[in-house]
Design an enzyme around this catalytic site. Structure first.
Site, PDB file in Angstrom:
ATOM      1  N   SER A  39     -24.978  32.765  39.834  1.00 10.35           N
ATOM      2  CA  SER A  39     -25.218  33.946  40.668  1.00 10.35           C
ATOM      3  C   SER A  39     -25.304  35.187  39.788  1.00 10.35           C
ATOM      4  CB  SER A  39     -24.077  34.106  41.676  1.00 10.35           C
ATOM      5  OG  SER A  39     -24.151  35.350  42.335  1.00 10.35           O
ATOM      6  N   GLU A  98     -28.674  28.746  49.280  1.00  6.72           N
ATOM      7  CA  GLU A  98     -28.081  29.090  47.995  1.00  6.72           C
ATOM      8  C   GLU A  98     -28.455  28.142  46.861  1.00  6.72           C
ATOM      9  OE1 GLU A  98     -26.818  32.310  46.882  1.00  6.72           O
ATOM     10  OE2 GLU A  98     -26.053  31.929  48.889  1.00  6.72           O
ATOM     11  N   THR A 104     -28.252  39.674  50.510  1.00  7.24           N
ATOM     12  CA  THR A 104     -26.872  39.850  50.058  1.00  7.24           C
ATOM     13  C   THR A 104     -26.350  41.182  50.565  1.00  7.24           C
ATOM     14  OG1 THR A 104     -27.427  38.598  48.063  1.00  7.24           O
ATOM     15  CG2 THR A 104     -25.395  39.844  47.982  1.00  7.24           C
ATOM     16  N   GLY A 119     -28.926  42.622  45.832  1.00  7.58           N
ATOM     17  CA  GLY A 119     -30.188  42.843  45.149  1.00  7.58           C
ATOM     18  C   GLY A 119     -30.643  41.733  44.227  1.00  7.58           C
ATOM     19  N   GLY A 120     -30.195  40.487  44.420  1.00  9.87           N
ATOM     20  CA  GLY A 120     -30.633  39.405  43.559  1.00  9.87           C
ATOM     21  C   GLY A 120     -30.214  39.630  42.125  1.00  9.87           C
ATOM     22  N   ASP A 129     -30.736  28.823  43.882  1.00 14.44           N
ATOM     23  CA  ASP A 129     -30.272  29.558  42.706  1.00 14.44           C
ATOM     24  C   ASP A 129     -30.114  28.645  41.493  1.00 14.44           C
ATOM     25  OD1 ASP A 129     -30.265  32.198  43.314  1.00 14.44           O
ATOM     26  OD2 ASP A 129     -28.135  32.362  43.759  1.00 14.44           O
ATOM     27  N   GLU A 163     -28.122  34.144  50.382  1.00 15.71           N
ATOM     28  CA  GLU A 163     -29.202  33.984  49.404  1.00 15.71           C
ATOM     29  C   GLU A 163     -30.459  34.736  49.811  1.00 15.71           C
ATOM     30  OE1 GLU A 163     -31.415  33.196  46.073  1.00 15.71           O
ATOM     31  OE2 GLU A 163     -29.315  33.484  46.454  1.00 15.71           O
ATOM     32  N   THR A 218     -23.161  36.753  50.593  1.00 16.47           N
ATOM     33  CA  THR A 218     -24.579  36.401  50.616  1.00 16.47           C
ATOM     34  C   THR A 218     -24.881  35.152  51.420  1.00 16.47           C
ATOM     35  OG1 THR A 218     -26.471  35.920  49.148  1.00 16.47           O
ATOM     36  CG2 THR A 218     -24.342  35.020  48.507  1.00 16.47           C
TER      37      THR A 218
END
Length: 611
Positions: A468, A440, A403, A490-491, A443, A423, A421
């Site tokens: 997200s 993606e 991201t 950063g997730g 997620d 992912e 992003t």
């Protein structure tokens, strides 16, 4: 409120000095100041492109298009045309703040057992990630056009020039990108076509890997991407329709359906039906400031808002500086509570009922904050927000991802915060016409219900957008003026990174760069994380000593130290006491000169540009 910021900034210098920091000794990055406009991105070439567009009169929306197209080329592991984004945007002309949901969507034929095998067991994250099943319908090209149509000023074609030039003439591969290629190759060292899981796509493999040595191309390699240049040329001529219809759409669908690991089911019709959704921002009052972020399907705005709201309710527990053990304790406990609610309630609000207002209700947050004491509470349970209609089983997975974040303020007073992003690092590893496809859909929860048969809000459904953690944010002062634009990659750690950046600026009075330089800490309702300091990048401190203090004095059972690679991009608007004739940018703005103070994250390749 702005003058208070200047005073606090002076106090912050004394505060950081008392924490053992000396600029002359450590040579930490310092803030950049401009007078008219500013752009902060994760890559110098992207920042340069955005700054050029701003310089020739472009708006924040114009600059974003140039930045995004360059990022997709020079930082392909993080974002691109094959991905999606969330934007929080302030329009100075109308004084309105809105958010754009350009999140990827599941195909129309997707089912809730998407990531399960015939026996009902998970196929595993790596298999799902590196497959056609993981690819969501991209939103980035449509988002760029949507923003330009409504908020752009320069000709659409001009915005693609920087990226096209770099793609044709070449650019140097960065150390960061090269090392991330190497990391993926190390996870699956096979070099033959039948051995590879990562970069199984021959086009991507040949682009990123030295095929003679089967090693990542080294930093400094001149990279050219003529296929990407042709894609950009098509977008510049025909708009986003060139991506969602015709040959490009056909190639995307063919790549997904013909995946060498597990074929997916995206069709050309899925691409043709994609739409950007404009949504109301999610806002909360924090210390007299209005913090606005992205609502569902992102959990970012809600979780950041909950963390800040809970912290303000327990100000009595706040420490004297950002690295005080009391501060770390309060922030980590607030994170536990926010993630407990996030995991249970947040998903795509077009498919499930998300108690948005209830999760940020002041009385509810006060009740949640009351759970915080002088010791670690352990795993927090979700609460019962006032407007909760349906109850779901929690989805507790916490992932890192590929991201990037962009913050922009233009000369017209418009402000844009975008987290973008594909992912995971390099998306799903498949390259089509010079850009990578996303993964993606990983997620989503891999399960659709818990052991008791209670459905999971973030389960896979046709045309649904996965939850997200992206948290693009704009903070306004008590006169309604833009105070801070911030966000990070950063997730699921994005939430903590963004909330901490806001707390560091608003509560402790640090400038954006000083706020970024503070080592990170957070808790995602699991273990507590403390960032190991990075010489010349973060403030130096004894992470192990702080971890031991949390264990001994606050009864923490699980504290871990290590890398926490944020990519914060932040801009603060600061007013001087010199009056400036003419109209202000925002509703209620007094006629004072303003300066822009920017910070970029040197944990990555962040830079600040503007003038």
């Amino acid at each position: 409120m702005r003058f208070r910021t200047l005073v606090i900034a002076l106090l912050a210098i004394c505060l950081l000095t008392s924490m053992g920091w000396s600029k002359t000794e450590t040579e930490l990055p310092t803030a950049v100041v401009t007078k008219r406009e500013m752009v902060v991105t994760a890559n110098p070439l992207a920042t340069e492109a955005g700054a050029h567009i701003l310089k020739i009169g472009g708006t924040a929306a114009d600059a974003m298009v140039a930045v995004q197209t360059v990022l997709g080329l020079v930082e392909p592991q993080s974002s691109g045309l094959g991905g999606g984004a969330f934007i929080v945007y302030y329009d100075a002309k109308t004084g309105k703040t809105t958010t754009l949901d350009a999140r990827e969507k599941a195909p129309a034929t997707a089912t809730e057992d998407r990531f399960l095998d015939d026996a009902g067991d998970s196929i595993g994250f790596s298999n799902a990630w590196q497959s056609g099943l993981s690819v969501g319908v991209p939103g980035t090209p449509r988002m760029m056009e949507y923003m330009h149509d409504r908020y752009g000023k320069l000709p659409w074609q001009r915005l693609f020039v920087p990226a096209k030039r770099l793609a044709q003439k070449g650019f140097e591969l960065t150390e960061r990108t090269s090392s991330q290629i190497a990391e993926l190759l190390d996870r699956n060292p096979g070099c033959g076509d039948d051995e590879r899981l990562f970069f199984r796509d021959p086009t991507a493999f040949e682009y990123f890997v030295d095929t003679d040595t089967c090693e990542a191309k080294p930093a400094g390699t001149l990279m050219r991407n003529k296929a990407y240049a042709r894609t950009l040329r098509a977008l510049a001529r025909k708009g986003a329709d060139a991506f969602y219809y015709g040959p490009i759409a056909r190639d995307i669908a063919d790549a997904v359906q013909g995946d060498l690991n597990i074929p997916g089911d995206m069709t050309e019709e899925d691409l043709a039906n994609y739409e950007v959704v404009e949504r109301e921002p999610v806002c909360i009052d924090y210390m007299g400031y209005d913090v606005c972020g992205m609502g569902p399907p992102s959990s970012g705005g809600l979780a950041v808002g909950q963390i800040l709201g809970i912290i303000e309710n327990r100000d009595d527990l706040m420490g004297s500086n950002p690295l005080d053990a009391d501060t770390v304790h309060l922030f980590s406990q607030a994170g536990r509570l926010a993630f407990a609610d996030r995991n249970k309630y947040v998903a795509d609000s077009d498919f499930v009922s998300v108690p948005v207002a209830g999760m940020l209700d002041p009385d509810y947050l006060a009740d949640r904050a009351a759970f915080i004491t002088g010791t670690d509470m352990g795993t927090a349970l979700p609460g019962y927000p006032p407007d909760m209609i349906a109850s779901y089983a929690p989805d507790t997975r916490a992932k890192l991802s590929g991201t990037s974040h962009v913050s922009i303020i233009d000369r017209y007073g418009n402000a844009l915060s975008m987290t973008t992003t594909i992912e995971s690092s390099f998306g799903n590893g498949v390259m089509v016409r010079g850009f990578l496809l996303n993964n993606e859909l990983t997620d989503f929860s891999f399960d659709f219900e818990d052991a008791d048969g209670i459905p999971i809000a973030n389960r896979v459904e046709p045309n649904k957008r996965p939850r997200s953690s992206m948290s693009p944010s704009i903070v306004f002062d008590d006169d309604g003026n833009v105070e801070l634009v911030t966000g990070s990659p950063g997730g699921s750690r994005i939430i903590g990174y963004t909330a901490q950046s806001i707390m560091n600026v608003i509560h402790f009075g640090l400038d954006p760069q000083e706020a970024i330089n503070i080592p990170h800490y957070q808790n995602r309702n699991s273990y507590t994380e403390l960032e190991t300091p990075i010489p010349g990048v973060t403030l130096d401190y004894d992470a192990e000593a702080l971890a031991e203090q949390l264990r001994d004095e606050y009864e923490y059972s699980d504290v871990r130290t290590g890398a926490m690679t944020s990519g914060l991009s932040s801009i603060q608007v600061v007013e001087s006491d010199d009056e400036k004739p003419g109209k202000g940018h925002g509703k209620g703005r007094k006629h004072f000169k303003t300066i822009l103070v920017g910070g970029a994250d040197h944990r990555r390749d962040g830079t600040v540009g503007g003038r």
